[in-house]
Design a protein around this motif. Sequence first.
Motif, short mmCIF file in Angstrom:
data_model
loop_
_atom_site.label_atom_id
_atom_site.label_comp_id
_atom_site.label_asym_id
_atom_site.label_seq_id
_atom_site.Cartn_x
_atom_site.Cartn_y
_atom_site.Cartn_z
N LYS A 36 0.45 -1.20 0.46
CA LYS A 36 -0.43 -0.35 0.06
C LYS A 36 1.06 1.13 -0.19
CE LYS A 36 -4.30 -1.40 0.86
NZ LYS A 36 -4.65 -2.79 1.67
N GLU A 37 1.91 1.13 0.54
CA GLU A 37 2.88 2.58 0.56
C GLU A 37 4.55 2.18 1.00
OE1 GLU A 37 1.24 4.17 4.98
OE2 GLU A 37 2.72 3.45 5.79
N ILE A 38 4.67 2.96 0.02
CA ILE A 38 6.74 3.12 1.22
C ILE A 38 6.45 4.11 1.38
CG2 ILE A 38 6.86 1.62 -0.85
CD1 ILE A 38 7.75 3.71 -2.69
N ILE A 39 7.32 3.75 2.38
CA ILE A 39 8.34 5.22 3.05
C ILE A 39 9.71 6.05 2.64
CG2 ILE A 39 8.47 5.77 5.34
CD1 ILE A 39 7.33 3.95 6.24
N VAL A 40 9.98 7.16 2.06
CA VAL A 40 11.23 7.36 1.46
C VAL A 40 11.92 8.25 2.67
CG1 VAL A 40 12.29 9.51 0.63
CG2 VAL A 40 10.19 8.12 -0.75
N ILE A 41 13.10 7.52 2.87
CA ILE A 41 13.46 7.69 4.25
C ILE A 41 15.33 8.18 3.56
CG2 ILE A 41 12.94 6.56 5.86
CD1 ILE A 41 14.91 4.51 5.36
N SER A 42 15.49 9.00 2.43
CA SER A 42 16.47 10.11 1.96
C SER A 42 16.25 11.15 1.34
CB SER A 42 17.46 8.80 2.18
OG SER A 42 18.09 8.71 0.16
N TRP A 84 15.54 7.54 11.82
CA TRP A 84 16.86 8.44 12.66
C TRP A 84 18.47 8.62 12.82
CZ3 TRP A 84 12.38 11.83 15.30
CH2 TRP A 84 11.09 12.05 14.20
N ARG A 85 18.02 7.45 13.10
CA ARG A 85 19.76 6.98 14.18
C ARG A 85 21.04 7.10 12.85
NH1 ARG A 85 18.70 4.68 19.09
NH2 ARG A 85 18.44 2.52 17.60
N CYS A 86 20.86 6.24 12.02
CA CYS A 86 21.25 5.64 11.10
C CYS A 86 21.57 7.50 10.10
CB CYS A 86 20.55 4.70 10.05
SG CYS A 86 20.93 3.17 10.80
N GLN A 87 20.84 8.24 9.95
CA GLN A 87 20.66 8.71 9.09
C GLN A 87 21.47 9.86 9.50
OE1 GLN A 87 15.94 10.65 8.79
NE2 GLN A 87 16.76 9.39 7.12
N GLU A 88 21.40 10.21 11.29
CA GLU A 88 22.14 11.14 12.13
C GLU A 88 24.04 10.39 11.82
OE1 GLU A 88 20.50 13.24 15.35
OE2 GLU A 88 21.39 11.66 16.64
N ALA A 93 19.86 14.19 5.64
CA ALA A 93 18.76 14.50 6.39
C ALA A 93 18.49 14.04 6.61
CB ALA A 93 18.48 15.55 5.06
N LYS A 94 16.76 14.29 7.43
CA LYS A 94 16.26 13.89 8.13
C LYS A 94 15.16 13.45 7.41
CE LYS A 94 18.07 13.00 12.91
NZ LYS A 94 17.76 13.40 14.24
N VAL A 95 14.80 12.39 6.15
CA VAL A 95 13.78 12.26 5.98
C VAL A 95 13.19 11.07 6.65
CG1 VAL A 95 12.77 12.16 3.71
CG2 VAL A 95 15.11 13.24 3.70
N TYR A 96 11.53 11.74 5.93
CA TYR A 96 11.04 10.28 6.74
C TYR A 96 8.99 10.65 6.29
CZ TYR A 96 8.74 6.82 9.03
OH TYR A 96 7.89 5.22 9.13
#
Length: 607
Positions: A36-42, A84-88, A93-96
């Motif tokens: 149903k959905e995908i979450i973009v994280i970057s 978030w931890r990995c992004q940091e 940049a913190k994308v969600y």
Amino acid sequence: MRKCIVYLVEENGTSEFRFSFDLEMDQFYFANQQVKEIIVISPPLSIGTAQALIRCLNDGMKKRGFIIFGRRERKEEVERERIWRCQEKLGIAKVYDVFPSKGNLLEGITETRNNKRDWMCDLATSYAKWKEEIAPFVFGKQLLLDELKGIPNLVLDESFYQMLQYGILTGEVKVMSSVASPLDSARPICHRCGSSEKVHVQPCASCGDACATCEECIAMGRSKTCIPLLQFTYFGAKMIKKDHRQRDIPPTINTHCYQLTPHQARVAEYAVHFLHNQEFKELLIWAVTGAGKTEMIFPTIHKGISNGYRILLASPRKDVIRELTPRFRKAFPEIPIVSLYGGSPERWNSGQFYLATTHQTLRFVDFFDLVIIDEMDAFPYHGDSVLHRVVRRALKKDGKLIYLTATPSKDWIDRIQHREIDVTVLPIRYHGNPLPVPELKYINDLRKRLKQEKPFQIMEEFIAEVKKRKGQAFIFVSEVRLVKIWQNQLRKWFPDAKVEGVHATDYLRDDKVEQFRKGDIQFLVTTTIMERGVTVPNVHVLVLGADTQVFDEATLVQIAGRVGRSKDYPDGLVWFIAETKTKDLVKAKDQIERMNQLAKNWINNKK
Ligand SMILES: [Zn+2]
Ligand SMILES: [Zn+2]
């Protein structure tokens, strides 16, 4: 530079982090899988950084174990925290952002893209067509994204990236960063050549991310963190049907194109049997310098071709490849043969038998049934581990490997002793005469003698002897700097001798080698670059400073091997001049004498 986006997709209760060059394609693809959905994280990242992020996330997953929470909100919270931890950690940049998937795959395409070109209407069909078009150029290869630009009629436009992304989603194209990201490891490895020794992190104008470049394989195009490396291992299913090996009638082979001495035939036969040897995957043919290795592998290639194998013969030297190609074409007239080297016009051809410079080996993945590496000790990439990795990758899982050398390194001798590889030795030159044995001549203070008004005695004797024999000579020195110095001094000492000097970066190198071949130069002062390759009939060698480190056992054996290769001049001078006795000097001489002894035994057994 094409960037990609990292996203999270959840399918059948399992989360997976992926990257995409064309996110819309992934949205369609997963919609079709009922996601149903995908979450973009970057944000858009270079391929290397994207993969570093994914690895960081997956590591976290492994450490923690994957827990299925009862409440969806709670699970999301944990996931988000991890992201978030990995992004940091990686400074991203913190994308969600949650994106809905785009309905039925094919419907979605007609809905949103029906104004675009026709092929969009049927994605799978378009992809199949695209694949068929590029397969002949890429099947069995791993290529930098930039290298694809060289494929005739291929444009790296939006539709290319859509198709590429579809191939990645179906698992038919494997993509990774050419060099691992420095965010990932302190010593990033080059995924193309397998080396980490010559990988340097440096500011990169094209990506702006942390970026590492590999200097080891740079001759084949720049491999770096932000450039995708594509592997097309699964592109061949269609092609194989058209392949030669599907024929029932065996191909024509002109056996008169090669002739073997009885000794060569004995080793050749061993190699042919090796193809069906269940015990060993690798064979080392240890043949002395001037044994006629090329001649010997004809029967093996003949057998391989009859078996329908796809074969690679790799040699470190371009001139060898160019010289051998027409010979093989004559011997196997019905077999599609491809000749690959820097600047080859056949670069994008496909065939059954490939002749290539050793460099080119790193472009192939899981492709050959038989790989033959000529002069494997002159492999252009550093270290045996790179050789193993690159060569094995080019080979199919159940493929066979043959290495040819006159001077195996210690590692290889160890492998033979541990029975990891099979070995066969040919101690006799094709003309049946023994190898010229080096004479070790000791002299003190060579440097001082170099500055003297008059030549020292050994030098005088050597020059006189070569002249008497109406021969030519290589005079080896240990450093580039010494080439000119000795050249000038020899000219001064022996004004009537034709003396030249040559080294690797000498821009007149090819000319001088040509003049030497023609006999216009009598004495060629050189660094170890002339230790192999150039064969002149009545040639002699003198090594000055033979106790310096560059002259190791293998190099000395190769240098001695320049002499006496011709049937008309099977003998000659091999003089090693040193101040002290080194292990390598002694071992080189021993090796040559041992081979001569072995040759004697062979001949006696035959009688
Ligand atoms: Zn590399
Ligand atoms: Zn970069």
